[in-house]
Design a protein around this motif. Structure first.
Motif, PDB file in Angstrom:
ATOM      1  N   LEU A  46     -13.060  58.666  49.984  1.00  0.00           N
ATOM      2  CA  LEU A  46     -14.138  57.743  50.336  1.00  0.00           C
ATOM      3  C   LEU A  46     -13.957  56.418  49.611  1.00  0.00           C
ATOM      4  O   LEU A  46     -13.928  56.371  48.378  1.00  0.00           O
ATOM      5  CB  LEU A  46     -15.488  58.376  49.979  1.00  0.00           C
ATOM      6  CG  LEU A  46     -16.750  57.555  50.237  1.00  0.00           C
ATOM      7  CD1 LEU A  46     -16.861  57.157  51.705  1.00  0.00           C
ATOM      8  CD2 LEU A  46     -17.986  58.350  49.812  1.00  0.00           C
ATOM      9  N   ALA A  47     -13.829  55.336  50.381  1.00  0.00           N
ATOM     10  CA  ALA A  47     -13.601  54.001  49.826  1.00  0.00           C
ATOM     11  C   ALA A  47     -14.810  53.113  50.135  1.00  0.00           C
ATOM     12  O   ALA A  47     -14.971  52.654  51.273  1.00  0.00           O
ATOM     13  CB  ALA A  47     -12.334  53.385  50.418  1.00  0.00           C
ATOM     14  N   PRO A  48     -15.678  52.849  49.158  1.00  0.00           N
ATOM     15  CA  PRO A  48     -16.885  52.048  49.383  1.00  0.00           C
ATOM     16  C   PRO A  48     -16.593  50.562  49.629  1.00  0.00           C
ATOM     17  O   PRO A  48     -15.442  50.114  49.590  1.00  0.00           O
ATOM     18  CB  PRO A  48     -17.678  52.235  48.091  1.00  0.00           C
ATOM     19  CG  PRO A  48     -17.104  53.456  47.454  1.00  0.00           C
ATOM     20  CD  PRO A  48     -15.654  53.442  47.825  1.00  0.00           C
ATOM     21  N   GLY A  49     -17.666  49.807  49.833  1.00  0.00           N
ATOM     22  CA  GLY A  49     -17.544  48.386  50.112  1.00  0.00           C
ATOM     23  C   GLY A  49     -17.692  47.510  48.875  1.00  0.00           C
ATOM     24  O   GLY A  49     -17.796  48.005  47.745  1.00  0.00           O
ATOM     25  N   ARG A  50     -17.733  46.196  49.091  1.00  0.00           N
ATOM     26  CA  ARG A  50     -17.842  45.242  47.995  1.00  0.00           C
ATOM     27  C   ARG A  50     -19.167  45.411  47.276  1.00  0.00           C
ATOM     28  O   ARG A  50     -20.215  45.592  47.909  1.00  0.00           O
ATOM     29  CB  ARG A  50     -17.733  43.795  48.531  1.00  0.00           C
ATOM     30  CG  ARG A  50     -17.471  42.769  47.418  1.00  0.00           C
ATOM     31  CD  ARG A  50     -17.643  41.346  47.904  1.00  0.00           C
ATOM     32  NE  ARG A  50     -19.038  40.918  47.818  1.00  0.00           N
ATOM     33  CZ  ARG A  50     -19.620  40.454  46.721  1.00  0.00           C
ATOM     34  NH1 ARG A  50     -18.947  40.348  45.598  1.00  0.00           N
ATOM     35  NH2 ARG A  50     -20.889  40.094  46.738  1.00  0.00           N
ATOM     36  N   SER A  51     -19.113  45.350  45.965  1.00  0.00           N
ATOM     37  CA  SER A  51     -20.268  45.445  45.061  1.00  0.00           C
ATOM     38  C   SER A  51     -20.860  46.851  44.994  1.00  0.00           C
ATOM     39  O   SER A  51     -21.855  47.072  44.300  1.00  0.00           O
ATOM     40  CB  SER A  51     -21.373  44.437  45.424  1.00  0.00           C
ATOM     41  OG  SER A  51     -22.183  44.909  46.479  1.00  0.00           O
ATOM     42  N   HIS A 124     -15.867  52.074  54.020  1.00  0.00           N
ATOM     43  CA  HIS A 124     -16.918  51.172  54.488  1.00  0.00           C
ATOM     44  C   HIS A 124     -16.600  49.744  54.078  1.00  0.00           C
ATOM     45  O   HIS A 124     -16.173  49.489  52.941  1.00  0.00           O
ATOM     46  CB  HIS A 124     -18.280  51.574  53.895  1.00  0.00           C
ATOM     47  CG  HIS A 124     -19.362  50.579  54.144  1.00  0.00           C
ATOM     48  ND1 HIS A 124     -19.846  50.298  55.405  1.00  0.00           N
ATOM     49  CD2 HIS A 124     -20.043  49.760  53.302  1.00  0.00           C
ATOM     50  CE1 HIS A 124     -20.775  49.370  55.322  1.00  0.00           C
ATOM     51  NE2 HIS A 124     -20.912  49.027  54.052  1.00  0.00           N
ATOM     52  N   SER A 125     -16.775  48.804  54.990  1.00  0.00           N
ATOM     53  CA  SER A 125     -16.720  47.369  54.718  1.00  0.00           C
ATOM     54  C   SER A 125     -15.439  46.972  53.989  1.00  0.00           C
ATOM     55  O   SER A 125     -14.341  47.181  54.502  1.00  0.00           O
ATOM     56  CB  SER A 125     -17.975  46.945  53.955  1.00  0.00           C
ATOM     57  OG  SER A 125     -18.139  45.553  53.975  1.00  0.00           O
ATOM     58  N   MET A 126     -15.539  46.425  52.754  1.00  0.00           N
ATOM     59  CA  MET A 126     -14.348  46.020  52.026  1.00  0.00           C
ATOM     60  C   MET A 126     -13.398  47.180  51.801  1.00  0.00           C
ATOM     61  O   MET A 126     -12.171  47.010  51.783  1.00  0.00           O
ATOM     62  CB  MET A 126     -14.727  45.408  50.671  1.00  0.00           C
ATOM     63  CG  MET A 126     -13.542  44.859  49.885  1.00  0.00           C
ATOM     64  SD  MET A 126     -13.959  44.332  48.198  1.00  0.00           S
ATOM     65  CE  MET A 126     -14.027  45.938  47.369  1.00  0.00           C
ATOM     66  N   GLY A 127     -13.954  48.390  51.646  1.00  0.00           N
ATOM     67  CA  GLY A 127     -13.104  49.566  51.533  1.00  0.00           C
ATOM     68  C   GLY A 127     -12.223  49.752  52.754  1.00  0.00           C
ATOM     69  O   GLY A 127     -11.121  50.297  52.660  1.00  0.00           O
ATOM     70  N   ALA A 150     -18.044  50.011  59.788  1.00  0.00           N
ATOM     71  CA  ALA A 150     -18.236  48.558  59.669  1.00  0.00           C
ATOM     72  C   ALA A 150     -17.162  47.924  58.789  1.00  0.00           C
ATOM     73  O   ALA A 150     -17.471  47.239  57.804  1.00  0.00           O
ATOM     74  CB  ALA A 150     -19.627  48.243  59.128  1.00  0.00           C
ATOM     75  N   PRO A 151     -15.882  48.141  59.112  1.00  0.00           N
ATOM     76  CA  PRO A 151     -14.815  47.664  58.209  1.00  0.00           C
ATOM     77  C   PRO A 151     -14.730  46.143  58.128  1.00  0.00           C
ATOM     78  O   PRO A 151     -15.006  45.437  59.099  1.00  0.00           O
ATOM     79  CB  PRO A 151     -13.540  48.241  58.840  1.00  0.00           C
ATOM     80  CG  PRO A 151     -13.877  48.400  60.288  1.00  0.00           C
ATOM     81  CD  PRO A 151     -15.329  48.800  60.309  1.00  0.00           C
ATOM     82  N   MET A 152     -14.324  45.669  56.968  1.00  0.00           N
ATOM     83  CA  MET A 152     -14.133  44.236  56.751  1.00  0.00           C
ATOM     84  C   MET A 152     -12.733  43.846  57.229  1.00  0.00           C
ATOM     85  O   MET A 152     -11.792  43.739  56.465  1.00  0.00           O
ATOM     86  CB  MET A 152     -14.303  43.902  55.262  1.00  0.00           C
ATOM     87  CG  MET A 152     -14.372  42.404  54.966  1.00  0.00           C
ATOM     88  SD  MET A 152     -14.282  42.061  53.183  1.00  0.00           S
ATOM     89  CE  MET A 152     -12.504  42.086  52.915  1.00  0.00           C
ATOM     90  N   TRP A 153     -12.622  43.619  58.539  1.00  0.00           N
ATOM     91  CA  TRP A 153     -11.364  43.176  59.133  1.00  0.00           C
ATOM     92  C   TRP A 153     -11.467  41.719  59.599  1.00  0.00           C
ATOM     93  O   TRP A 153     -10.531  41.170  60.146  1.00  0.00           O
ATOM     94  CB  TRP A 153     -10.969  44.088  60.282  1.00  0.00           C
ATOM     95  CG  TRP A 153     -10.604  45.475  59.828  1.00  0.00           C
ATOM     96  CD1 TRP A 153     -10.263  45.862  58.559  1.00  0.00           C
ATOM     97  CD2 TRP A 153     -10.552  46.658  60.630  1.00  0.00           C
ATOM     98  NE1 TRP A 153      -9.985  47.210  58.534  1.00  0.00           N
ATOM     99  CE2 TRP A 153     -10.157  47.728  59.774  1.00  0.00           C
ATOM    100  CE3 TRP A 153     -10.790  46.923  61.990  1.00  0.00           C
ATOM    101  CZ2 TRP A 153      -9.998  49.034  60.248  1.00  0.00           C
ATOM    102  CZ3 TRP A 153     -10.639  48.228  62.451  1.00  0.00           C
ATOM    103  CH2 TRP A 153     -10.249  49.268  61.579  1.00  0.00           C
ATOM    104  N   GLY A 154     -12.604  41.121  59.378  1.00  0.00           N
ATOM    105  CA  GLY A 154     -12.858  39.719  59.656  1.00  0.00           C
ATOM    106  C   GLY A 154     -14.144  39.339  58.957  1.00  0.00           C
ATOM    107  O   GLY A 154     -15.043  40.181  58.812  1.00  0.00           O
TER     108      GLY A 154
END
Length: 309
Positions: A46-51, A124-127, A150-154
């Motif tokens: 599991l790779a979380p997002g930013r912050s 998720h997100s940045m992850g 909701a991946p951060m790909w843009g």
């Protein structure tokens, strides 16, 4: 909400927390949650997002454990209780998304003997940026499938954002929070938040930040933006075509932080990917109200069954 609270606390008490040193001697914090039944279905990374930080995902960890999985989760490089990357611990800095992937792999290797069965990435997100780069570069391997929430790909932002960040990095301001972004963390009013419709989960997450100020992270730095845009630009059709594992992408229809158009583009260039959109949902699908969160889990459950068979 009582069941949610019980699952949250139960998952936290069973977490096995440890630290992992990377090649540059910086450490990240990670945690392992074992499946308590006889035979796990597999293991989730599991790779979380930013912050974000491990404790925020206690409910998600419990949901994955209930589904029959061992789970490994990390505080990514530069955030949570992992080593920070600058003198200002509240600045959301990232020196390299590739290094974050290497650190993630160090955590995987530290508990590799306990990540039994087939291994699946959930991010998720940045992850999603970190894990996609790690998969494309071969930094993490022996993964049978990857699910992206909701991946951060843009990134959503002004067109000049990248030029400004690159210029400020060149001027030696890479570790400074980007112009116009908050220099310190402060609780955001629920009514204005772009993350979730769930007021209780939102208040719970804010309470964790308030209780542990060392977790707080302000806006991203110029260096973070510069590195993020470089990494996103590297997700070319040629590289994406090499990733042959099954991919699930779930987008939030009411997204305000990452670019959903990038999800469409990347999915169209991956050999075995599917895209689903949760109507009305905000960015943090795994922290949304039950009705919207359950739609995410419905897509995940259907997809993961095909991956494991």
């Amino acid at each position: 909400m009582q069941l949610v609270r019980d699952a949250f606390i139960d998952a936290l008490t069973k977490l096995e927390v440890f630290r992992v040193k990377g090649p540059d001697d910086l450490t990240i914090r990670a945690a392992f949650l074992p499946y308590l039944g006889k035979q796990p279905r597999g293991s989730i990374i599991l790779a979380p997002g930013r912050s974000e930080y491990i404790e925020k995902y206690a409910e998600t960890l419990a949901a994955l454990q209930t589904r029959g999985f061992n789970v490994l989760v990390v505080d990514h490089r530069g955030q949570g209780w992992s080593d920070r990357l600058g003198a200002n611990q509240y600045a959301g800095h990232m020196d390299s998304f590739a290094k974050a992937g290497i650190h993630l792999n160090c955590a995987i290797e530290a508990v590799s003997d306990r990540l039994t069965g087939k291994k699946i990435v959930l991010s998720h997100s940045m992850g999603g940026c970190i894990s996609l780069e790690a998969l494309l570069s071969g930094t993490i391997s022996n993964i049978v499938g990857a699910a992206f929430c909701a991946p951060m790909w843009g990134l959503i932002g002004p067109p000049v954002m990248g030029v400004i960040a690159q210029t400020l990095v060149a001027l030696g301001l890479g570790k400074h929070v980007a112009p116009t972004l908050p220099k310190v963390w402060h609780p955001e009013p629920f009514e204005a938040n772009p993350l979730t419709h769930d007021q209780k989960r939102f208040a719970r997450n804010n309470a964790l930040f308030l209780a542990e100020p060392c977790l707080q992270l302000a806006g991203p730095t110029n260096g973070w933006i510069n590195q993020a845009l470089k990494t996103l630009a590297s997700f070319t059709p040629e590289r994406l075509a090499t990733l042959a594992i099954p991919i699930l992408v779930v987008s939030a229809q009411a997204e305000a932080l990452v670019d959903n158009h990038a999800h469409v583009r990347v999915v169209s260039q991956l050999p075995h990917a599917q895209l689903h959109i949760v109507p009305g949902a905000k960015h943090e699908l795994m922290q949304e109200i039950d009705a919207l969160q359950q739609q995410f889990w419905g897509h995940f459950d259907t997809w993961v069954e095909t991956v494991l068979t």
